[in-house]
Enzyme design. Structure first.
Site, PDB file in Angstrom:
ATOM      1  N   THR A   1       0.828  -1.207   0.000  1.00  0.00           N
ATOM      2  CA  THR A   1       0.000   0.000   0.000  1.00  0.00           C
ATOM      3  C   THR A   1       0.863   1.257   0.000  1.00  0.00           C
ATOM      4  OG1 THR A   1      -1.645  -1.215   1.259  1.00  0.00           O
ATOM      5  CG2 THR A   1      -1.808   1.194   1.286  1.00  0.00           C
ATOM      6  N   GLU A   2       0.645   2.113  -0.984  1.00  0.00           N
ATOM      7  CA  GLU A   2       1.348   3.399  -1.091  1.00  0.00           C
ATOM      8  C   GLU A   2       2.867   3.217  -1.060  1.00  0.00           C
ATOM      9  OE1 GLU A   2      -0.607   5.671  -1.855  1.00  0.00           O
ATOM     10  OE2 GLU A   2      -2.533   5.380  -0.854  1.00  0.00           O
ATOM     11  N   LEU A   3       3.335   2.070  -1.523  1.00  0.00           N
ATOM     12  CA  LEU A   3       4.762   1.728  -1.569  1.00  0.00           C
ATOM     13  C   LEU A   3       5.444   1.764  -0.199  1.00  0.00           C
ATOM     14  CD1 LEU A   3       6.094   3.241  -4.923  1.00  0.00           C
ATOM     15  CD2 LEU A   3       4.782   1.171  -4.508  1.00  0.00           C
TER      16      LEU A   3
END
Lengths: 407, 436
Positions: A149-151
């Site tokens: 998630t979101e890197l």
């Protein structure tokens, strides 16, 4: 003969959360639905129409026109997949059609686009397995690359990703991580053995994702041939240029009127006309590279905001309170599923979607605009109140089903 | 007897007790045969509602202006007494919308009563078709616009008395006294000292001081307020008359006696004056021994975001609920579910909401720094700074529901004679003395 072989790696993130109902104090304990599915349906249909369908069609044509030389990667959150199945199945078909070209890789992530990686390792693994099975079933191949998630990643998360069997992890090319190193090399992560880290080239990525439609930008309007020239000039042999961005960049965050779809339509041919610039999927780029160095990543890095850390989701007291209260219910939620209430577990998992705490962010500065763009609520405080009301209601429901029926 | 009443709130357009008190008093006077014209800043549906209720004639400043625009920029004129600095700003802004002094007067004063500058701006945005055509560009301009509208009315109608409620209508009241020679009654529902303590805005205090000086008679909503006006404004005691707010009992939905977790209620504007942070501190301490207890904060105000964040910081977000402003059925529902009502005000001239809670059968825990305690001389009390005392009271009432019911019953009985008609009779006698 070109002596250069550089990879141009497009990875598109497509995601939609389940937005909450206007859940007031008086709604707690009633049968009011916790999620505003009319609104969720409206939005997913709109985004499908403006972005997913036209872009998928455009990319498929690019793949066909280049005999598969144009290649790219996608990650689709599980919450998006379900919404597409329910409300925009034709759009989902166009993703499947992309998979059938053989030129598109589908990555794995957490099924609910959650922050479970920093909250609850067991739930993290479960959400990864849920998503992995679903991607394989939908697109025919078990994913080899993971994007959290979101890197969001650090050494612990990377190790878990490696242990789960993935070859490649995507990350942000943050200065805090690289300290002067190039973001175009492929790195390892301290504590991992074989996992390869592919990093986002944030200047080149943000040219498309953020600056493209900015009329104040000195390079406005950006043309596909210019952008291909930039890539050509800057790419060295062995470079991996990670162009990682939200898929909704095309047609939703930036409307078609900005020319963003036309830009993308023409870009592949211009890039392929350059010597030694090759489109590759994340796994392909990873396979061609060797690990340059193992990086220390003691603290989580993400692709969000100026800070590139967790502060977009977990900085103020509201976010921490909501996050903590949510994960305190993890065991009860799972027990409910075992006791014949899988729908309650499902709803709890929808609340793990990171967008909910993102809406509660009170950071100002330049990123405030981005937050405001994405939030459906009037203020961070309103979104916190709604979330806590919903959670309160769900907690009460979970308590009532804690005893197995007939026990 | 014909009275020109000047107010800032009137149901349904109100944000607190002021509007309710104005309605009660005007209704009571109407019952005694007094003809009342009540001017409120803008209509907002008030006029029609009040007509339907058979109350006083409600006139909106907006209506007055559209009927007869106050032409020219000198209608208010600098005709007031010269040399009085406190007076200058009352007229400074007449028409001069570019007058920097008047604008700044309120723009940088976000804690002004009821509506600060920021609250005013918020209201402005909420109005359909919001724009400068109807509303002043800021609170200061709105006060000035209102004042001009009142003067326009005075040129067309004759009155026996002018009765102004709280500082925002005092400028108009003073000018009415001066221009039409009417006896002036200034009614203090609160003063700047209550609202902001030692952080008072001097400019607002000056308006209040001037009103105290000019008024022929001053009505205070409590002995508490009377003392404040004498102590902090040097008001002349002989001019001050205490008329407690009345209260009209009305039917409430039956109480919800469920075995669910106990619910403690805060009800009021979220400003320092009302002590919502004290409520949260107490909640935090109570939750330590009563982990299921629920605390509801009902209302809006400038502290809202801070309070929400603070509840999270204190680790009691699961116990605390914020509902925003409630009225009508929703408020009734809330009261019916409430086990204990707390009014932790730091300085409360009256505190009508306490009567509302008591009327709904809810035991009320009041800070000693409140005027309402004078008409409800029964029940638990605490000093607003003594959180420990409040916590002890709350735990006792939560643990002993029978005791809580006893308190509620005793308070309701004590409340019985608090009738608006009687209050209005006192005010009428005051008018008759002045109009002689």
């Amino acid at each position: 003969m070109s002596s250069r072989d550089a990879s141009v790696v497009f990875y598109f993130q497509a995601h939609q959360p389940y937005r909450l109902s206007r859940y007031t104090f008086f709604d707690i304990g009633t049968k009011k639905p916790r999620f505003d599915d009319a609104e969720n349906k409206r939005i997913v249909k709109r985004v499908a129409e403006r972005c997913y369908v036209p872009m998928n069609t455009l990319l498929r044509e690019a793949i066909e026109a280049t005999d598969g030389a144009f290649r790219c990667s996608f990650s689709l959150s599980g919450t998006l997949l379900t919404q597409l199945e329910d409300w925009a199945p034709q759009a989902l078909d166009t993703f499947v059609a992309l998979a059938e070209t053989g030129a598109v890789e589908f990555l794995c992530e957490t099924a609910y686009h959650s922050l479970a990686s920093v909250a609850n390792p067991a739930e993290f693994e479960r959400q990864v397995e849920t998503q992995r099975a679903r991607i394989e079933e939908l697109f025919g191949r078990s994913p080899r690359t993971f994007r959290n998630t979101e890197l969001v990643f650090d050494e612990d998360i990377a190790k878990r990703v490696e242990d789960l069997g993935f070859d490649t992890l995507l990350g942000e090319g943050a200065e805090r991580l690289l300290r002067g190193r190039s973001w175009r090399k492929v790195y390892g992560v301290r504590g991992c053995e074989r996992l390869k880290l592919l990093l986002r080239d944030y200047p080149f990525s943000d040219d498309i994702a953020f600056r493209f439609s900015n009329r104040e930008w000195e390079h406005y309007p950006l043309m596909a041939d210019t952008y291909a020239d930039w890539l050509d000039k800057s790419a060295q042999d062995g470079d991996v240029i990670g162009l990682f961005m939200d898929y909704e960049t095309f047609g939703e965050h930036q409307w078609a009127e900005t020319g963003i779809l036309d830009f993308m339509k023409h870009l592949p041919a211009f890039v392929l006309a350059k010597d030694g610039l090759n489109f590759r999927t994340t796994s392909e780029a990873s396979a061609t590279a060797t690990i340059a160095e193992h990086l220390a990543v003691p603290d989580p890095i993400s692709w969000a905001d100026q800070e590139r850390d967790l502060s977009a989701w977990l900085s103020n007291h509201m976010q921490h309170a909501a996050h903590d209260a949510l994960y305190e219910l993890a065991d009860d939620a799972r027990a409910a599923a075992a006791n014949g209430h899988p729908e309650l577990f499902e709803e709890w998992r929808k609340l793990t979607t990171s967008d909910h705490v993102y809406y509660m962010c009170t950071k100002l500065r330049s990123d405030g605009d981005v937050h405001e763009y994405f939030t459906p609520y009037e203020s961070p405080h309103d979104s916190f109140i709604l979330f806590m009301n919903v959670l309160d209601d769900l907690a009460a429901r979970l308590r009532t089903v804690r005893q197995p029926a007939g026990a | 007897m014909k009275v020109l009443m000047l107010g800032w709130e009137y149901p349904p357009r109100f944000s607190g007790g002021l509007g309710a008190a104005c309605e009660g008093l005007a209704g009571g006077l109407a019952g005694l045969g007094v003809e009342t014209v009540f001017v409120v800043p803008t209509d907002g549906g008030t006029t029609a509602t009040a007509r339907a209720r058979g109350g006083p004639r409600i006139v909106s400043a907006q209506e007055l202006e559209s009927e007869r625009p106050i032409g020219g920029r000198t209608s208010v004129g600098a005709q007031g007494p010269t040399g009085d600095a406190r007076y200058s700003w009352l007229v400074a802004g007449h028409g001069a919308s570019d007058d920097v002094r008047l604008r700044r007067l309120f723009v940088d004063s976000p804690l002004t009563p009821y509506l600060g500058a920021s609250g005013y701006a918020h209201e402005l945005r909420r109005q359909p078709g919001a724009g400068s055509a109807v509303y002043g560009a800021d609170l200061g301009a709105e006060v000035e616009r209102y004042t001009r509208a009142v003067l326009g009315l005075l040129e067309r109608e004759r009155f026996d008395v002018v009765h102004a409620h709280d500082w925002m209508s005092f400028p108009a009241g003073i000018l009415a006294q001066e221009r039409a020679g009417l006896p002036l009654v200034c009614h203090f529902h609160s003063c700047e000292f209550d609202r902001k303590g030692w952080n008072a805005d001097d400019r607002i205090r000056d308006v209040e001081a001037l009103a105290l000086e000019r008024a022929d008679s001053v009505v205070c909503v409590s002995g508490y307020t009377r003392d404040k006006l004498i102590r902090h404004y040097g008001a002349v005691p002989e001019k001050l008359v205490v008329v407690h707010n009345g209260h009209t009992a009305r039917s409430h939905p039956p109480r919800v006696e469920t075995p669910g977790p106990p619910l403690v209620l805060f009800l009021g504007r979220m400003t320092n004056q009302k002590g919502p942070d004290i409520f949260l501190d107490a909640a935090c301490a109570v939750v330590a021994t009563h982990p299921d207890a629920k605390f509801c904060l009902v209302g809006d105000g400038e502290l809202f975001p801070q309070l929400v964040e603070r509840s999270a910081k204190l680790g009691i977000a699961r116990n605390v609920h914020f509902t925003g402003f409630l009225e009508g059925d929703e408020l009734d529902t809330m009261l019916a579910r409430t086990d204990v009502f707390v009014m932790p005000s730091v300085s409360e001239p009256f505190g009508l909401v306490a009567l509302e809670a008591i009327d709904a059968g809810v035991p009320a825990v009041l800070s000693r720094q409140s005027g309402v305690a004078e008409v409800v001389p029964i029940g638990p009390r605490f000093d607003y700074w003594d959180t420990d005392a409040l916590v002890r009271i709350l735990c006792e009432l939560i643990d002993d529901p029978e005791r809580a019911r006893e308190v509620a019953r005793a308070q309701a009985d004590a409340l019985a004679p608090a009738d608006w008609k009687e209050r209005a009779a006192t005010v009428l006698r005051l008018y008759e003395g002045l109009a002689g």
